[in-house]
Design a protein around this motif. Structure first.
Motif, PDB file in Angstrom:
ATOM      1  N   PRO A 164      37.386  89.646  36.855  1.00  0.00           N
ATOM      2  CA  PRO A 164      37.231  88.332  36.214  1.00  0.00           C
ATOM      3  C   PRO A 164      35.939  88.267  35.399  1.00  0.00           C
ATOM      4  O   PRO A 164      34.906  88.787  35.820  1.00  0.00           O
ATOM      5  N   VAL A 165      36.013  87.618  34.238  1.00  0.00           N
ATOM      6  CA  VAL A 165      34.844  87.434  33.373  1.00  0.00           C
ATOM      7  C   VAL A 165      34.590  85.932  33.246  1.00  0.00           C
ATOM      8  O   VAL A 165      35.447  85.181  32.766  1.00  0.00           O
ATOM      9  N   ILE A 166      33.411  85.500  33.689  1.00  0.00           N
ATOM     10  CA  ILE A 166      33.016  84.093  33.654  1.00  0.00           C
ATOM     11  C   ILE A 166      32.004  83.905  32.540  1.00  0.00           C
ATOM     12  O   ILE A 166      30.985  84.598  32.499  1.00  0.00           O
ATOM     13  N   ALA A 167      32.253  82.966  31.643  1.00  0.00           N
ATOM     14  CA  ALA A 167      31.318  82.683  30.548  1.00  0.00           C
ATOM     15  C   ALA A 167      30.383  81.548  30.951  1.00  0.00           C
ATOM     16  O   ALA A 167      30.838  80.491  31.385  1.00  0.00           O
TER      17      ALA A 167
ATOM     18  N   VAL B  64      34.579  83.305  24.189  1.00  0.00           N
ATOM     19  CA  VAL B  64      34.742  82.512  25.405  1.00  0.00           C
ATOM     20  C   VAL B  64      36.193  82.144  25.672  1.00  0.00           C
ATOM     21  O   VAL B  64      36.592  81.990  26.828  1.00  0.00           O
ATOM     22  N   THR B  65      37.008  82.022  24.614  1.00  0.00           N
ATOM     23  CA  THR B  65      38.424  81.725  24.855  1.00  0.00           C
ATOM     24  C   THR B  65      39.144  82.905  25.497  1.00  0.00           C
ATOM     25  O   THR B  65      40.192  82.726  26.120  1.00  0.00           O
ATOM     26  N   ALA B  66      38.593  84.109  25.369  1.00  0.00           N
ATOM     27  CA  ALA B  66      39.178  85.278  26.032  1.00  0.00           C
ATOM     28  C   ALA B  66      38.732  85.388  27.487  1.00  0.00           C
ATOM     29  O   ALA B  66      39.345  86.138  28.260  1.00  0.00           O
TER      30      ALA B  66
ATOM     31  N   GLN C  54      44.763  82.048  18.426  1.00  0.00           N
ATOM     32  CA  GLN C  54      45.813  82.492  19.336  1.00  0.00           C
ATOM     33  C   GLN C  54      45.594  81.970  20.755  1.00  0.00           C
ATOM     34  O   GLN C  54      46.551  81.677  21.472  1.00  0.00           O
ATOM     35  N   ARG C  55      44.329  81.850  21.186  1.00  0.00           N
ATOM     36  CA  ARG C  55      44.041  81.502  22.581  1.00  0.00           C
ATOM     37  C   ARG C  55      43.699  80.038  22.789  1.00  0.00           C
ATOM     38  O   ARG C  55      44.018  79.462  23.839  1.00  0.00           O
TER      39      ARG C  55
END
Length: 275
Positions: free
Chosen positions: A113-116, A130-132, A161-162
């Motif tokens: 998991p990647v948390i911004a 950040v949307t990714a 797209q996101r």
């Protein structure tokens, strides 16, 4: 840790499996250079393959998260695609755009998991990033802009797209067409971020608590949850149910499951295998 021109990898607590991946061009407000687009997927792949890493926190050093793509990179795009053959120039440009897209999509390819954690400016390509990400938090002073339209560009690295699936089509198209600046509190109301913090220090602590909480869970369950959610984004409900049934048929009968059940019965903290 590897050395990068545009990034910094930090393990703040040697006992923790939470690692920080920081955008590290603070004097340029962390604007994304061409070097970034080569280094970012490399750094994520390295963290993904590191068995000591469970969760990645993406943040920016200095006063801002990310001011967008470096204008020098845009100049390079223009120069690199010049050709008397319009078709050849177009093919080169398409390949280059795909290269930029691939760097951002590396966040989704990463199993962990990647948390911004967003503070200050998050503009243009910063919104792409950040949307990714899987989870997003920001400070009260954070501000956002889908800025590409003001540079005579159709955003092409992932936001279009996101963002609609995060904030809804109507909100996404309004933000993308106007390029207007919006605040951290509005980002929360739109669903772009999960929580807004009063200061960067408070956000860092809040992000730490969430990241450590996720890191304490079964890595197989965490990575499986991310993979299934991403895959089901493009599937019908029936297709998604079939996909997760197939996924769990290969993953659910694990030592982690036995450990989780045992820990519940014994009222102790579970200890899971590294991934």
């Amino acid at each position: 840790m590897e050395n990068y021109k545009t990034l910094e990898i930090v393990q703040r607590n040697p006992e923790s499996s939470v690692f920080h991946l920081n955008l590290n061009r603070p004097s340029f407000r962390n604007a994304l250079s061409l070097d970034f687009f080569s280094e970012f997927p490399q750094a994520l792949a390295s963290l993904d393959q590191n068995t000591n890493v469970s969760v990645i926190v993406l943040a920016g050093n200095g006063a801002h998260f990310c001011a967008g793509i470096d204008l020098k990179a845009l100049e390079s795009i223009s120069e690199g695609s010049q050709s008397s053959d319009r078709g050849l120039a177009g093919e080169r440009l398409r390949r280059f755009i795909k290269f930029l897209q691939d760097a951002v999509t590396a966040v989704e390819r990463c199993r962990k998991p990647v948390i911004a954690g967003i503070h200050g400016a998050c503009i243009g390509a910063g919104v792409d990033l950040v949307t990714a990400c899987d989870v997003r938090f920001c400070t009260e002073d954070a501000f956002f802009s889908v800025k590409e339209v003001d540079l005579a560009i159709t955003a092409d690295v992932g936001t279009l797209q996101r963002l609609p699936s995060i904030v809804g089509y109507g909100n996404a198209i309004e933000l993308a067409l106007t390029g207007r600046r919006f605040s951290g509190s509005e980002a929360k109301s739109l669903g772009l971020v999960s929580r807004v913090f009063a200061s960067k220090e408070a956000m860092d602590e809040g992000v730490r608590l969430v990241a450590e909480g996720i890191a304490a869970k079964s890595p197989l369950a965490v990575t499986g949850t991310k993979a299934v959610l991403l895959r089901c984004r493009d599937l019908t409900v029936d297709q998604g149910l079939d996909y997760v049934a197939t996924w769990n048929s290969g993953m659910i009968l694990s030592n982690d499951l036995a450990e989780a059940v045992s820990a519940q019965i014994q009222k102790r903290k579970p200890v899971f295998a590294k991934l």
